[in-house]
Design an enzyme around this catalytic site. Structure first.
Site, PDB file in Angstrom:
ATOM      1  N   LYS A  93       0.869  -1.177   0.000  1.00 46.30           N
ATOM      2  CA  LYS A  93       0.000   0.000   0.000  1.00 46.30           C
ATOM      3  C   LYS A  93       0.904   1.225   0.000  1.00 46.30           C
ATOM      4  O   LYS A  93       2.059   1.150   0.441  1.00 46.30           O
ATOM      5  CB  LYS A  93      -0.864  -0.003   1.275  1.00 46.30           C
ATOM      6  CG  LYS A  93      -2.105   0.839   1.195  1.00 46.30           C
ATOM      7  CD  LYS A  93      -3.311   0.068   0.677  1.00 46.30           C
ATOM      8  CE  LYS A  93      -4.539   0.962   0.583  1.00 46.30           C
ATOM      9  NZ  LYS A  93      -5.714   0.255   0.075  1.00 46.30           N
ATOM     10  N   VAL A 194     -20.288   1.024  -3.840  1.00 48.62           N
ATOM     11  CA  VAL A 194     -20.537  -0.401  -3.576  1.00 48.62           C
ATOM     12  C   VAL A 194     -21.949  -0.612  -3.034  1.00 48.62           C
ATOM     13  O   VAL A 194     -22.668  -1.515  -3.471  1.00 48.62           O
ATOM     14  CB  VAL A 194     -19.499  -0.974  -2.584  1.00 48.62           C
ATOM     15  CG1 VAL A 194     -19.776  -2.445  -2.324  1.00 48.62           C
ATOM     16  CG2 VAL A 194     -18.089  -0.777  -3.093  1.00 48.62           C
TER      17      VAL A 194
HETATM   18  P1  NAD Z   1     -18.183   5.559  -1.407  1.00 52.94           P
HETATM   19  O1  NAD Z   1     -17.475   6.730  -0.848  1.00 52.94           O
HETATM   20  O2  NAD Z   1     -18.623   5.586  -2.833  1.00 52.94           O
HETATM   21  O3  NAD Z   1     -19.492   5.241  -0.526  1.00 52.94           O
HETATM   22  C1  NAD Z   1     -19.529   5.353   0.849  1.00 52.94           C
HETATM   23  C2  NAD Z   1     -20.887   5.948   1.200  1.00 52.94           C
HETATM   24  O4  NAD Z   1     -21.018   5.937   2.611  1.00 52.94           O
HETATM   25  C3  NAD Z   1     -21.052   7.394   0.742  1.00 52.94           C
HETATM   26  O5  NAD Z   1     -22.260   7.535   0.032  1.00 52.94           O
HETATM   27  C4  NAD Z   1     -21.077   8.185   2.053  1.00 52.94           C
HETATM   28  O6  NAD Z   1     -21.899   9.329   1.986  1.00 52.94           O
HETATM   29  C5  NAD Z   1     -21.630   7.156   3.011  1.00 52.94           C
HETATM   30  N1  NAD Z   1     -21.316   7.394   4.432  1.00 52.94           N
HETATM   31  C6  NAD Z   1     -20.223   7.944   4.986  1.00 52.94           C
HETATM   32  N2  NAD Z   1     -20.326   7.977   6.324  1.00 52.94           N
HETATM   33  C7  NAD Z   1     -21.526   7.406   6.621  1.00 52.94           C
HETATM   34  C8  NAD Z   1     -22.214   7.123   7.829  1.00 52.94           C
HETATM   35  N3  NAD Z   1     -21.716   7.466   9.029  1.00 52.94           N
HETATM   36  N4  NAD Z   1     -23.414   6.510   7.768  1.00 52.94           N
HETATM   37  C9  NAD Z   1     -23.963   6.169   6.577  1.00 52.94           C
HETATM   38  N5  NAD Z   1     -23.356   6.443   5.391  1.00 52.94           N
HETATM   39  C10 NAD Z   1     -22.165   7.041   5.418  1.00 52.94           C
HETATM   40  O7  NAD Z   1     -17.251   4.311  -1.125  1.00 52.94           O
HETATM   41  P2  NAD Z   1     -17.340   2.870  -1.789  1.00 52.94           P
HETATM   42  O8  NAD Z   1     -16.357   2.780  -2.904  1.00 52.94           O
HETATM   43  O9  NAD Z   1     -18.753   2.508  -2.032  1.00 52.94           O
HETATM   44  O10 NAD Z   1     -16.755   1.955  -0.619  1.00 52.94           O
HETATM   45  C11 NAD Z   1     -17.555   1.664   0.525  1.00 52.94           C
HETATM   46  C12 NAD Z   1     -16.704   0.938   1.567  1.00 52.94           C
HETATM   47  O11 NAD Z   1     -16.233  -0.282   1.007  1.00 52.94           O
HETATM   48  C13 NAD Z   1     -15.458   1.708   2.012  1.00 52.94           C
HETATM   49  O12 NAD Z   1     -15.223   1.427   3.360  1.00 52.94           O
HETATM   50  C14 NAD Z   1     -14.353   1.124   1.160  1.00 52.94           C
HETATM   51  O13 NAD Z   1     -13.090   1.220   1.785  1.00 52.94           O
HETATM   52  C15 NAD Z   1     -14.798  -0.325   1.054  1.00 52.94           C
HETATM   53  N6  NAD Z   1     -14.325  -1.006  -0.155  1.00 52.94           N
HETATM   54  C16 NAD Z   1     -14.641  -0.522  -1.370  1.00 52.94           C
HETATM   55  C17 NAD Z   1     -14.196  -1.198  -2.510  1.00 52.94           C
HETATM   56  C18 NAD Z   1     -14.557  -0.701  -3.893  1.00 52.94           C
HETATM   57  O14 NAD Z   1     -14.403  -1.467  -4.862  1.00 52.94           O
HETATM   58  N7  NAD Z   1     -15.032   0.515  -4.052  1.00 52.94           N
HETATM   59  C19 NAD Z   1     -13.423  -2.372  -2.395  1.00 52.94           C
HETATM   60  C20 NAD Z   1     -13.139  -2.864  -1.105  1.00 52.94           C
HETATM   61  C21 NAD Z   1     -13.589  -2.166   0.007  1.00 52.94           C
END
Ligand code: NAD
Length: 364
Positions: A93, A194
């Site tokens: 990372k 996601v």
């Molecule tokens: P994203 O930023 O698109 O979505 C996260 C959502 O959560 C946003 O809409 C945000 O407004 C909301 N949010 C933030 N704080 C919140 C709270 N307290 N309560 C409710 N909603 C809240 O991110 P993503 O790409 O969808 O990823 C989501 C999670 O999955 C992250 O933790 C990320 O690290 C993990 N992840 C994502 C991927 C990927 O392919 N994108 C892969 C592995 C892990």
């Protein structure tokens, strides 16, 4: 190579080499260029299973110690995620210290790319928090050791959501005797990239969906598009639900939420869901809740990058993501057979693969 259980690690009082020794890192590269405004750390945790792949995060860390702690923890997590997913990849990372809204420039990312290139393929980078496809295009001008470029594997979120859905269904198979999610009450916390794709799968299957998000517009859009019920940010922990799917933040499984959660399955995309693996992993088990380990079921995103690095067709990558179902079944069964929490069963499975590969690699 010794891989310690994450819960054994107490790093706070140690220097850099002490922390690396404690967590089993192979190499850490500190990168700076005053004129380009670059301050970055690249951590290569383990390359036994293959080159270390993991995203670059740009974050305004309050101290170098905080940045170092984050990159060491995240790179180690990638070793486990890539190992348990059967990928020909190790864990790494990078973090760039700075404000992603104010401090980005072509020179910064190209200089960073030169540092990535200096590792000669031992580390392959990708996007993470605060990094855009454009930034990666600049990195790519200086090194080929980049994945997730525009026009290539694209947005990993649909594959991540599909893997999470598979992990959730496998958990249901064991908890309810059927993997059907029809009529199950499922609370998705965070409906960003996601979360929204996950809701799509759940709606198709006829689940009763509850959602929360800090952004009102996102919440309204997902609620109206998929017929989900919007609930408050804190209210989500009190819903009478079958499945809690954290898809926003880490550490939402903690003393306070565990006293409230009435679900029988936890399966979501967020990284590091257990605030304290040792304590809350065991607490979840004692409550009879099945916790599908986050790094196992959210590995669809890294599988997507893997396809780009090794030129693997999309349908094959989707088959690998589908197989998260079988791996999750195996982990839950192992956890039950051995009387240990699921996170520990998953850690052990990853460590076992690394141990086996370390053995055969001595003959290369
Ligand atoms: P994203 O930023 O698109 O979505 C996260 C959502 O959560 C946003 O809409 C945000 O407004 C909301 N949010 C933030 N704080 C919140 C709270 N307290 N309560 C409710 N909603 C809240 O991110 P993503 O790409 O969808 O990823 C989501 C999670 O999955 C992250 O933790 C990320 O690290 C993990 N992840 C994502 C991927 C990927 O392919 N994108 C892969 C592995 C892990």
């Amino acid at each position: 190579m010794e891989v310690k259980n994450i819960s054994d690690v107490q790093n706070d009082e140690l220097g850099v080499l002490g922390q690396m020794t404690n967590m089993g890192h192979e190499q850490v590269l500190f990168c700076q260029d005053k004129q380009a405004g670059l301050k970055a750390i690249i951590a290569v945790h383990n390359t036994v299973c293959g080159p270390a792949l993991g995203g670059t995060r740009m974050w305004n860390y309050t101290s170098e110690a905080e940045a170092l702690k984050d990159v060491l923890r995240l790179s180690r997590g990638m070793t486990y995620k890539n190992a348990i997913s059967g990928l020909n990849l190790g864990g790494g990372k990078a973090v760039i210290i700075g404000d992603s809204r104010k401090q980005k420039s072509e020179a910064l990312f190209r200089r960073f790319g030169q540092f990535v290139d200096s590792l000669a393929g031992k580390y392959i980078t990708a996007e993470d928090v605060g990094i855009s496809p454009q930034d990666m295009t600049w990195v790519n001008m200086e090194t080929n050791h980049v994945s997730g470029l525009p026009g290539k594997s694209g947005d990993p979120s649909p594959v991540t959501a599909f893997g999470v859905y598979m992990g959730m269904k496998a958990s249901a198979k064991i908890q309810f005797g059927s993997d059907s999610l029809k009529g199950k009450k499922i609370a998705v916390q965070g409906v960003g990239h996601v979360g929204e794709y996950l809701v799509q799968h759940l709606q198709k299957e006829g689940a009763e969906i509850y959602i929360s998000d800090i952004h009102e517009d996102t919440l309204k859009h997902v609620a109206s598009t998929y017929g989900a019920t919007a609930v408050g940010l804190d209210e989500i922990y009190d819903i009478d639900m079958d499945v809690y799917a954290p898809c926003a933040l880490g550490a939402t499984i903690n003393d306070s939420t565990l006293a409230r959660l009435k679900c029988s399955i936890i399966a979501g995309a967020a990284n590091n869901q257990l605030e304290n693996e040792f304590k809350h992993g065991e607490a979840v088990r004692e409550k009879g809740i099945i916790y599908a380990p986050d790094f196992l079921i959210n590995a669809g995103g890294v599988m997507n990058c893997y396809g780009e690095v090794y030129n693997i067709p999309n349908d094959r990558i989707m088959t690998m993501a589908e197989d998260i179902y079988n791996t999750t079944l195996g982990i839950i069964n192992k956890s039950r057979d051995e009387g240990i929490p699921t996170y520990l069963a998953a850690n052990r499975m990853a460590e076992e693969r690394i141990k086996q590969l370390a053995h055969i690699k001595q003959y290369f």
